[in-house]
Structure formats: C-alpha cells, structure tokens
Design a protein around this motif. Structure first.
Motif, PDB file in Angstrom:
ATOM      1  N   GLN A 109       0.835  -1.209   0.000  1.00 49.14           N
ATOM      2  CA  GLN A 109       0.000   0.000   0.000  1.00 49.14           C
ATOM      3  C   GLN A 109       0.869   1.258   0.000  1.00 49.14           C
ATOM      4  N   GLU A 110       1.989   1.187   0.719  1.00 50.83           N
ATOM      5  CA  GLU A 110       2.907   2.327   0.750  1.00 50.83           C
ATOM      6  C   GLU A 110       3.510   2.582  -0.633  1.00 50.83           C
ATOM      7  N   LEU A 111       3.955   1.518  -1.294  1.00 48.33           N
ATOM      8  CA  LEU A 111       4.528   1.664  -2.625  1.00 48.33           C
ATOM      9  C   LEU A 111       3.467   2.095  -3.632  1.00 48.33           C
ATOM     10  N   ASP A 112       2.267   1.549  -3.473  1.00 49.71           N
ATOM     11  CA  ASP A 112       1.179   1.850  -4.400  1.00 49.71           C
ATOM     12  C   ASP A 112       0.774   3.312  -4.346  1.00 49.71           C
ATOM     13  N   SER A 113       0.934   3.921  -3.189  1.00 51.44           N
ATOM     14  CA  SER A 113       0.526   5.324  -3.015  1.00 51.44           C
ATOM     15  C   SER A 113       1.551   6.307  -3.558  1.00 51.44           C
ATOM     16  N   GLN A 114       2.763   5.835  -3.846  1.00 51.47           N
ATOM     17  CA  GLN A 114       3.816   6.713  -4.360  1.00 51.47           C
ATOM     18  C   GLN A 114       3.659   6.913  -5.860  1.00 51.47           C
ATOM     19  N   PRO A 115       4.121   8.060  -6.366  1.00 45.89           N
ATOM     20  CA  PRO A 115       3.927   8.357  -7.796  1.00 45.89           C
ATOM     21  C   PRO A 115       4.739   7.481  -8.734  1.00 45.89           C
ATOM     22  N   GLY A 116       5.894   7.008  -8.298  1.00 40.16           N
ATOM     23  CA  GLY A 116       6.711   6.165  -9.165  1.00 40.16           C
ATOM     24  C   GLY A 116       7.730   6.955  -9.970  1.00 40.16           C
ATOM     25  N   ASP A 117       8.689   6.249 -10.525  1.00 41.65           N
ATOM     26  CA  ASP A 117       9.749   6.855 -11.320  1.00 41.65           C
ATOM     27  C   ASP A 117       9.238   7.113 -12.734  1.00 41.65           C
ATOM     28  N   PRO A 118       9.230   8.366 -13.191  1.00 48.56           N
ATOM     29  CA  PRO A 118       8.681   8.688 -14.519  1.00 48.56           C
ATOM     30  C   PRO A 118       9.352   7.928 -15.661  1.00 48.56           C
ATOM     31  N   ARG A 119      10.610   7.559 -15.511  1.00 54.15           N
ATOM     32  CA  ARG A 119      11.296   6.894 -16.620  1.00 54.15           C
ATOM     33  C   ARG A 119      10.740   5.497 -16.876  1.00 54.15           C
ATOM     34  N   TRP A 120      10.062   4.899 -15.861  1.00 52.22           N
ATOM     35  CA  TRP A 120       9.481   3.581 -16.040  1.00 52.22           C
ATOM     36  C   TRP A 120       7.990   3.632 -16.305  1.00 52.22           C
ATOM     37  N   LEU A 121       7.302   4.655 -15.799  1.00 53.85           N
ATOM     38  CA  LEU A 121       5.846   4.680 -15.873  1.00 53.85           C
ATOM     39  C   LEU A 121       5.332   4.663 -17.299  1.00 53.85           C
ATOM     40  N   VAL A 124       1.086  -3.264  -9.802  1.00 60.20           N
ATOM     41  CA  VAL A 124       2.075  -4.263  -9.397  1.00 60.20           C
ATOM     42  C   VAL A 124       3.445  -3.946  -9.989  1.00 60.20           C
ATOM     43  N   LEU A 125       3.486  -3.631 -11.288  1.00 60.34           N
ATOM     44  CA  LEU A 125       4.770  -3.354 -11.946  1.00 60.34           C
ATOM     45  C   LEU A 125       5.392  -2.062 -11.424  1.00 60.34           C
ATOM     46  N   LYS A 126       4.567  -1.050 -11.202  1.00 60.34           N
ATOM     47  CA  LYS A 126       5.097   0.204 -10.647  1.00 60.34           C
ATOM     48  C   LYS A 126       5.656  -0.018  -9.250  1.00 60.34           C
ATOM     49  N   ALA A 127       4.922  -0.783  -8.439  1.00 59.65           N
ATOM     50  CA  ALA A 127       5.384  -1.043  -7.074  1.00 59.65           C
ATOM     51  C   ALA A 127       6.721  -1.768  -7.079  1.00 59.65           C
ATOM     52  N   TYR A 128       6.921  -2.673  -8.047  1.00 58.76           N
ATOM     53  CA  TYR A 128       8.201  -3.394  -8.081  1.00 58.76           C
ATOM     54  C   TYR A 128       9.353  -2.465  -8.443  1.00 58.76           C
ATOM     55  N   THR A 129       9.128  -1.505  -9.338  1.00 56.18           N
ATOM     56  CA  THR A 129      10.207  -0.556  -9.673  1.00 56.18           C
ATOM     57  C   THR A 129      10.596   0.286  -8.468  1.00 56.18           C
ATOM     58  N   LEU A 130       9.627   0.541  -7.583  1.00 61.05           N
ATOM     59  CA  LEU A 130       9.931   1.287  -6.361  1.00 61.05           C
ATOM     60  C   LEU A 130      10.578   0.381  -5.318  1.00 61.05           C
ATOM     61  N   HIS A 131      10.195  -0.884  -5.327  1.00 61.38           N
ATOM     62  CA  HIS A 131      10.773  -1.856  -4.398  1.00 61.38           C
ATOM     63  C   HIS A 131      12.225  -2.158  -4.748  1.00 61.38           C
ATOM     64  N   ARG A 132      12.525  -2.234  -6.037  1.00 65.74           N
ATOM     65  CA  ARG A 132      13.885  -2.489  -6.515  1.00 65.74           C
ATOM     66  C   ARG A 132      14.267  -1.437  -7.555  1.00 65.74           C
ATOM     67  N   PRO A 133      14.517  -0.201  -7.107  1.00 66.80           N
ATOM     68  CA  PRO A 133      14.819   0.881  -8.060  1.00 66.80           C
ATOM     69  C   PRO A 133      16.092   0.638  -8.854  1.00 66.80           C
ATOM     70  N   GLU A 134      17.038  -0.131  -8.280  1.00 64.49           N
ATOM     71  CA  GLU A 134      18.270  -0.412  -9.017  1.00 64.49           C
ATOM     72  C   GLU A 134      18.037  -1.365 -10.182  1.00 64.49           C
TER      73      GLU A 134
END
Length: 492
Positions: free
Chosen positions: A133-145, A176-186
């Motif tokens: 839920q925490e990751l889902d609420s974040q906007p995410g990295d624009p380069r992946w979105l 789900v895919l956005k949350a994973y990019t935030l979970h593993r940004p590297e």
C-alpha cells in the motif's frame, strides 16, 4: 514487428532485449491488438474456462482432454485445504507428497493461494504488512511509468481480465509493476516481468501478485531482469550444456549451425513459458515450478529441444540455421500438450545438483572469457522447501484469511471450528489411515463416490464485490459441481 502466437494468443516481440526501454518498446506494433481489442468492451463475448475469449487461445479446449471428475477434484481440494492449514508441518515432514500433488496439478480454486504459499510470498506479505500500500501510493519513477503504460495492453490482450483498456486488470497490472520498480529501483522494469505479473493477477489480488513477483524475481530467477541480462545468458549456456547429456543429437545440430541459446530460450525462461505453451500446460508447469524451482524450466526447455531435434529422422527437413530457428519458433502442438509435456518433464532426470554443478562450470568459463559479472545476483533458491528453510516462517505468518468457507471433515478440526462429529472422525480416520499408495489409488480412481465428495455446498466470498460478474456470466457456469468454479475465478 509483433505477431500473434498460436500458443495462447499473446503478442510476442522479435526484439533481442526485454529491457524496458523506450527504444525496445517502439519496435512493437502498437496497432497489433488495437482493432481486435477495442470493440469488445461493450460486447457480450464467450470465454473458455481459463478466461480467454473463445478462439483466441488455440488448444485450450482440447489441451486438457482428461478433465478431472468433480468428485476427484473435491477430494484434492479438501487435501489442499488441509495442507494449507498445516503448511509448515507438511513442508517439513511430507514435502515429497506436496511435490507429487503439485505434479498432479493444483486444484484451480486454490491455485493462487497455493502459489503464494509455495513461493514464500505469503510469509513476505505478512512480514511486510502495509508495504505494498505504501509503494502503491507513491507516484513512481517517470522513466518507467510511460514504458509500463505502453506495455499494459500487450499482456494477454484476449483474456477477460485484460481485454478492456483501462479495465481493472490493466490497472492492477500497472500497480504491481510500478510497485516493483519502487521496491527495486536499481533493477527497474523489464518487459518480461509484465506477463509474469499478469499470470499471477489472474489467480490472486494485486498485493499477493506483487509479493509473488518479488519472490520470482529474487528467489526463483534472480538476475533475470537486471540490465545486461547476464543471468539469462548464463542459464542459456547451462541449458546448452545439459542438452549434450539429454539429447546429443540436438546438441550437435545446434552447435553445427552456430545457433546460440540466447536466440531461442530467452522468452522461454524469462516469461517462464507463459508466452509459449498452451494455457493448460502453462498452469501445470507453473505448479511444478513454484514447488521445485528453476530446474522445471530447464526440464521443459530440454524436453522441447529433444522432441523437436532429437533424432536424425526429424532433422532431415531442418538442415540449415533458418529452418531450425523457424522450427523452434513454431513448436508442434503435440509436444506442448499438457499430459505429454508434464510426463516428460517429470521423467527427465535433471536435478538441482545438476543445474548448480553446471552453473559453477559456466560461471568459471564466463569469468575466463568475459570477466566478472556486472550485476551481482543473490543465489537462487530451488523451490518452496529451500525458500522456507532459508527464511523459516512463524505460525502467524502462515495463518489463512480464507475467501472460501468449507465445512469439511478435513478442515473443521484444524480450523478450530465446531467439534468434529462421530461421522466426521470416521471419515477422517478412513482417509488418514490409508497408506500412501492406497490413498493415491483412491484419489485417481475415476467415478468412485467418496465420503468427502458429499461435502455440503460452499460459500464463496468475492473480496472484490465491485467486480462481481453477472449471475449468468460464462465465468460462473458449472460452479455448483465443485469448490473450483474454473480458472477464471481469479480472486479466490
């Protein structure tokens, strides 16, 4: 140029890289599914038992010719409910039995929950409550979105969950895919993660699918989705080395024509065959994959190569590189048939030790010729037992939050409900007291009326009432016969 593959109606890219870059995405034909998908949103369509629009997935109606009779399926469901209620004990003391039941096929109504337990995703979720839920609420990295957005409509475009642009299936896939990019940004996003996440979403809610994806990326296939794709290249060399033992004829042919493994096995392995096999076979392979680990993926690849290129007679029509590559791109349906493929995979003698031994050998060769790996991946875990041993769960981590309420002789006592009646105990004693061989014979005997088959009707609670289907929807037909109302009951 994208093309529609006959195996399951999926779009497959001919690009060499699955990395989520704008360049690789632009190579796909954005119009390939536009005309086929748009026009279906407001039209009543028929779907098969897996949720695919009729005709979109070839072989789906015939690939599971020996459907399990309802009474046998209910016995298996009761057994799986018992296992899930006592998961730590089963994994510690009766893991071989769990493996056998995964090889037989997990009951459709419990497949999503079983995958989550087998992968360790259930434990991860309980140990990280609120993380998704925490990751889902974040906007995410624009380069992946933007890249993820472009990929959404390409994942199973003829499945009822993903047919509508902007529908709940595509929305959950994006989350789900956005949350994973935030979970593993590297690591970011890789295109091959999208079909993996989509398969998970067909069987479980978004939060569970996220933790299932995390486990696949970190435990089962670590390094597969990192920049450079070094892990998949290394596994390609492992596959080729194992092929020399499994089918010397196929090995010599591929070597003679200088057909590198990366040319034909990248999509097989990175997508866990979800874009290659007919759907009944995909589900059976995934059942075994979650239980036994990556060796199942290697076995499937070896079986297909051996079947297609394993004799001189078969090679007469494929004397060149082009002809061989065309054969590998268009696998004969008979080799992908559920029963044939699963039996061949079970019988093929390739163990975790074989895979790891060859891994060390190929890693040494890699360092000698190419130097050190740029992406350092954690060691992979070979299946459910290895994952559970590495991260022992607590009983609290394994507690169930069921959406299916069943008053069965197997589940009642373990769930701490009403005391078992004398008849319940008698049935339980009869079921538990038999030897393993006798139990399996009873399980497989067609048409036998078992006491467990007389369970009372079940109550199914839809955790997504807003997404409930109409009463006469094809997705709910036949649900009275079993706890399983079909593979399309995605959120059970």
């Amino acid at each position: 140029m994208a093309r529609i593959q006959q195996g399951n109606g999926l779009l497959s890219s001919e690009s060499k890289s699955f990395r989520g870059t704008t360049e690789s995405v632009d190579k796909l034909d954005d119009n390939s599914s536009e005309s086929a998908v748009n026009g279906l949103d407001n039209t009543e369509v028929q779907t098969d038992k897996y949720g695919f629009i009729e005709g979109a997935q070839q072989y789906s109606s015939n690939s599971s010719a020996e459907d399990v009779p309802p009474e046998i399926l209910r016995q298996r469901e009761a057994k799986w409910l018992d296992m899930l209620n006592n998961w730590d004990k089963w994994m510690a003391k009766r893991h071989k039995k769990v493996k056998v039941r995964c090889q037989k096929g997990i009951p459709p109504s419990l497949r999503g929950r079983a995958w989550l337990y087998l992968s360790g995703g259930k434990v991860k979720k309980e140990q990280n409550l609120g993380k998704f839920q925490e990751l889902d609420s974040q906007p995410g990295d624009p380069r992946w979105l933007d890249v993820i957005e472009k990929d959404l409509h390409r994942q199973f475009p003829f499945h009822e969950m993903f047919v509508a642009r902007g529908g709940h299936g595509q929305q959950d896939l994006f989350r789900v895919l956005k949350a994973y990019t935030l979970h593993r940004p590297e690591e970011g996003y890789c295109q091959a993660q999208a079909p993996i996440a989509a398969v998970l979403l067909m069987h479980m809610p978004a939060e569970d699918a996220f933790w299932g994806l995390v486990q696949i990326c970190e435990k089962y296939l670590p390094g597969y989705y990192s920049a450079g794709l070094e892990a998949i290249q290394l596994d390609g060399e492992i596959l080729f080395a194992l092929l020399k033992r499994a089918s010397p004829v196929a090995h010599r042919h591929l070597k003679k024509h200088k057909i590198e493994p990366i040319l034909y096995m990248t999509e097989w392995f990175m997508c866990a065959f979800s874009r290659t096999l007919p759907w009944a076979s995909v589900l059976r392979v995934w059942d075994m994959f979650f239980c036994e680990g990556v060796k199942i993926i290697f076995r499937v690849g070896l079986v297909l190569l051996r079947c297609m290129l394993g004799s001189q007679e078969k090679l007469k029509a494929y004397q060149g590189q082009y002809e061989t590559m065309e054969l590998l791109r268009h696998i004969e349906p008979r080799y992908m048939h559920e029963t044939f493929l699963v039996n061949e995979v079970i019988e093929l003698q390739v163990s975790e030790r074989d895979v790891e031994k060859e891994h060390l050998s190929q890693l040494r060769r890699w360092k000698e010729t190419r130097g050190e790996l740029h992406a350092k991946s954690p060691p992979r875990m070979h299946g459910a037992r290895a994952i559970m041993s590495a991260e022992p769960p607590s009983r609290q981590d394994l507690r169930q939050n069921p959406t299916i309420i069943v008053e069965s002789p197997v589940a009642v006592e373990n769930d701490g409900g009403r005391p078992a009646s004398a008849d319940d105990k008698k049935v339980k004693k009869k079921t538990k007291g038999k030897g393993e061989k006798e139990e399996e014979a009873q399980d497989e005997e067609r048409g036998q009326t078992a006491a467990v088959a007389e369970l009372p009707p079940v109550e199914v609670t839809n955790p997504y009432p807003a997404l409930a289907e109409p009463e006469d929807s094809p997705s709910t037909l036949g649900s009275q016969q079993s706890l399983s109302s079909g593979e399309h009951d995605t959120y059970l």
